[in-house]
Write a protein that holds these residues in place. Structure first.
Motif, PDB file in Angstrom:
ATOM      1  N   LYS A   1      50.632  56.596  85.534  1.00  0.00           N
ATOM      2  CA  LYS A   1      49.427  57.001  84.810  1.00  0.00           C
ATOM      3  C   LYS A   1      49.039  58.463  85.073  1.00  0.00           C
ATOM      4  O   LYS A   1      48.746  59.188  84.129  1.00  0.00           O
ATOM      5  N   PRO A   2      49.049  58.914  86.348  1.00  0.00           N
ATOM      6  CA  PRO A   2      48.686  60.318  86.586  1.00  0.00           C
ATOM      7  C   PRO A   2      49.630  61.292  85.875  1.00  0.00           C
ATOM      8  O   PRO A   2      49.179  62.279  85.281  1.00  0.00           O
TER       9      PRO A   2
ATOM     10  N   ASP B   1      56.422  51.906  83.712  1.00  0.00           N
ATOM     11  CA  ASP B   1      55.205  52.183  82.952  1.00  0.00           C
ATOM     12  C   ASP B   1      54.549  50.896  82.473  1.00  0.00           C
ATOM     13  O   ASP B   1      53.333  50.793  82.406  1.00  0.00           O
ATOM     14  N   ALA B   2      55.378  49.915  82.135  1.00  0.00           N
ATOM     15  CA  ALA B   2      54.812  48.675  81.628  1.00  0.00           C
ATOM     16  C   ALA B   2      54.211  47.823  82.743  1.00  0.00           C
ATOM     17  O   ALA B   2      53.206  47.150  82.551  1.00  0.00           O
ATOM     18  N   ARG B   3      54.839  47.859  83.930  1.00  0.00           N
ATOM     19  CA  ARG B   3      54.427  46.930  84.984  1.00  0.00           C
ATOM     20  C   ARG B   3      53.464  47.511  86.002  1.00  0.00           C
ATOM     21  O   ARG B   3      52.667  46.802  86.575  1.00  0.00           O
TER      22      ARG B   3
ATOM     23  N   SER C   1      65.501  56.133  81.244  1.00  0.00           N
ATOM     24  CA  SER C   1      64.452  55.755  80.288  1.00  0.00           C
ATOM     25  C   SER C   1      64.018  54.320  80.497  1.00  0.00           C
ATOM     26  O   SER C   1      62.825  54.012  80.484  1.00  0.00           O
ATOM     27  N   VAL C   2      65.017  53.457  80.669  1.00  0.00           N
ATOM     28  CA  VAL C   2      64.691  52.045  80.838  1.00  0.00           C
ATOM     29  C   VAL C   2      63.864  51.850  82.105  1.00  0.00           C
ATOM     30  O   VAL C   2      62.851  51.143  82.109  1.00  0.00           O
TER      31      VAL C   2
ATOM     32  N   LEU D   1      60.022  44.266  72.030  1.00  0.00           N
ATOM     33  CA  LEU D   1      59.995  43.908  73.452  1.00  0.00           C
ATOM     34  C   LEU D   1      58.643  44.211  74.071  1.00  0.00           C
ATOM     35  O   LEU D   1      58.141  43.467  74.897  1.00  0.00           O
ATOM     36  N   THR D   2      58.043  45.334  73.658  1.00  0.00           N
ATOM     37  CA  THR D   2      56.776  45.720  74.258  1.00  0.00           C
ATOM     38  C   THR D   2      55.584  45.104  73.536  1.00  0.00           C
ATOM     39  O   THR D   2      54.453  45.408  73.842  1.00  0.00           O
TER      40      THR D   2
END
Lengths: 162, 337
Positions: free
Chosen positions: B24-25, B17-19, B10-11, A124-125
């Motif tokens: 980041k900090p 985190d992906a978008r 988690s999801v 997915l990633t």
């Protein structure tokens, strides 16, 4: 009793830190694919023996640490590890009375499932791993399970962690 | 029940985190502590090296010294030639009136860990955000390009190597300038050139250098040498395999290239201004008085006008137009053409 418990609880965390180190320790190239899931092994043992101390939340926090170490998306390994802990917890009653080789088999199946979820998540990633070689770590972990569990049992008996 | 909560959490984390860059900090704070793990696991190697250097025998040291001396001699020789070539290059660029040769600044970094996942090719280096490393910065070793920085942490950063399956780099054949894209294959000793025409002039042993297109990697660094070219009439394109020149899985010391962060337009403008200044310095002393009055009033480069100002008093008495400090070079260059 309370005194001993609070005195030796840190040993569990020490083993987890060692587990994290083992996760990233350098290995020869050909052995990289065989690297066992150290953290999952440790978690499996501690959830079986001291379920009131180590549970899914611990697994989740450790998973986050692993995510930062590996540079994967935050939450990916956390999800996997909490899943493993959940499965181990729900099989705990039966696993405690199994002989060692049967425990190894259960570990193989549970970790294999987790690795498949891992494959799915990394697909997915965008980091698609080409082969099913990612099931090898599960196999390796299952083979290591008796030793890890004897070792940790010795540690637990000696230090009176419960 | 708890599993459900944790899974949802988690999801959510993964999506965020992906978008977004929100986490980041958090990640960099956590890495401050956790990256010690790589340092600790690297310790035996470091200790071994320390001990080896302590107890290295005299003959070994002598041999190594000898080897280094010959190597230094060779490099010196090459350097002499390089000096001449650089000189020539600068002159040719001046002739072309193109941007001045930019000398990239480099800094040495040390490898501190490999990514434990065998299917990705990423490494950790001991320089991070606090050392001025930026995202996407190119990384070299002594022999060629290695990859680029993909994740920044305060004192460490993660580098994606050229051979990772998700990495591609624009290259050109050094011999004839043919452009192509080299993609990683997941094998540390192999890159593949995608979509190279069957009739393209590329053959075994060709050196591929970075082309600088895509504006990520600086141009002209060696990337790979072509190992085999397979012409299969059943395939639309030739299959070209190359071996990276950098020792991707052996190098311990790497170079971080600090190229300037200006946009290409800015760079071009500034280079043009520098060029004008250089022209003026060269041109004004020999330029005769009658040529200067034709200067356009507005100069594009007030900042670079200072040298002109200093030379101006010599010229001013000769002509009627008042000599403005910003007199100009576009005109002089025009004349030269």
């Amino acid at each position: 009793m309370v005194g001993t418990r609070s005195r030796n609880g840190w040993v569990i965390w020490v083993t987890f830190i060692v587990g994290l180190l083992l996760c990233v320790s350098p290995m020869p190239q050909f052995m990289e694919v065989l690297r066992p899931l150290w953290l999952a092994l440790l978690l499996a043992y501690w959830t079986l023996s001291v379920p009131h101390k180590v549970g899914m939340t611990t697994a989740w926090v450790l998973g986050l640490a692993q995510d930062v170490l590996f540079g994967t998306l935050l939450g990916q390994n956390a999800l996997i590890l909490s899943l493993i802990t959940f499965l181990i917890l729900s099989l705990a009653q039966r696993m405690r009375i199994f002989p060692m080789w049967q425990q190894s088999l259960v570990i193989l199946v549970v970790f294999g499932l987790a690795q498949l979820v891992q494959l799915w998540l990394s697909a997915l990633t965008g980091n698609r791993q080409p082969t099913l070689a990612l099931l090898l770590p599960a196999l390796m972990s299952a083979l290591l399970w008796p030793w890890v569990s004897y070792l940790l049992r010795g540690l637990r008996k000696r230090l009176g962690i419960n | 029940m708890r599993l459900l909560v944790l899974v949802v959490l988690s999801v959510a984390l993964m999506v965020v985190d992906a978008r977004f860059t929100l986490l980041k900090p958090v990640r960099s704070e956590m890495s401050l502590v956790l990256m010690r793990a790589y340092w600790v696991t690297d310790l035996p190697q470091r200790l071994y090296e320390g001990v080896a250097s302590q107890f290295g025998s005299r003959t070994e040291l002598l041999a190594e010294n000898e080897k280094l001396k010959t190597e230094a001699l060779l490099l010196q020789g090459r350097l002499q030639k390089l000096a001449a070539l650089t000189e020539q290059n600068v002159r040719l660029r001046e002739l072309l009136n193109s941007s001045a040769l930019v000398n990239e600044k480099v800094e040495v970094a040390e490898l501190i860990g490999m990514d434990p996942n065998p299917f990705t090719h990423r490494i950790l280096i001991n320089k991070g955000e606090r050392d001025g490393v930026v995202l996407g910065q190119p990384v070299l070793d002594a022999r060629g390009l290695m990859g680029q920085v993909v994740e920044l942490m305060p004192y460490t950063s993660r580098v994606l190597l050229l051979t990772d399956t998700t990495h591609s780099i624009p290259v050109q054949v050094n011999r004839n300038g043919l452009r192509a894209i080299a993609s990683g294959t997941g094998n540390p000793e192999r890159l593949e050139l995608r979509h190279v025409a069957d009739t393209a002039d590329i053959k075994e042993g060709d050196l591929l250098v970075s082309s600088g297109l895509g504006q990520r990697f600086p141009a002209g660094y060696p990337v790979a040498t072509v190992k085999e070219v397979i012409h299969d009439s059943g395939q639309p394109f030739a299959i070209v395999r190359a071996v990276p020149t950098a020792a991707l899985n052996r190098s311990r010391y790497l170079l971080l290239v600090f190229s300037d962060s200006r946009s290409p337009e800015q760079r071009a403008t500034e280079a043009a201004q520098a060029q004008e200044a250089a022209d003026r310095q060269g041109a004004v002393p020999e330029a005769s008085a009658p040529t200067t009055p034709t200067t356009a009033p507005a100069a594009a480069a007030p900042a670079s006008a200072t040298p002109a100002h200093s030379t101006a008093p010599a010229a001013t008495p000769a002509h009627t137009t008042p000599a403005t400090p910003s007199r100009s070079a576009p005109a002089t260059t025009r004349e030269r053409q």
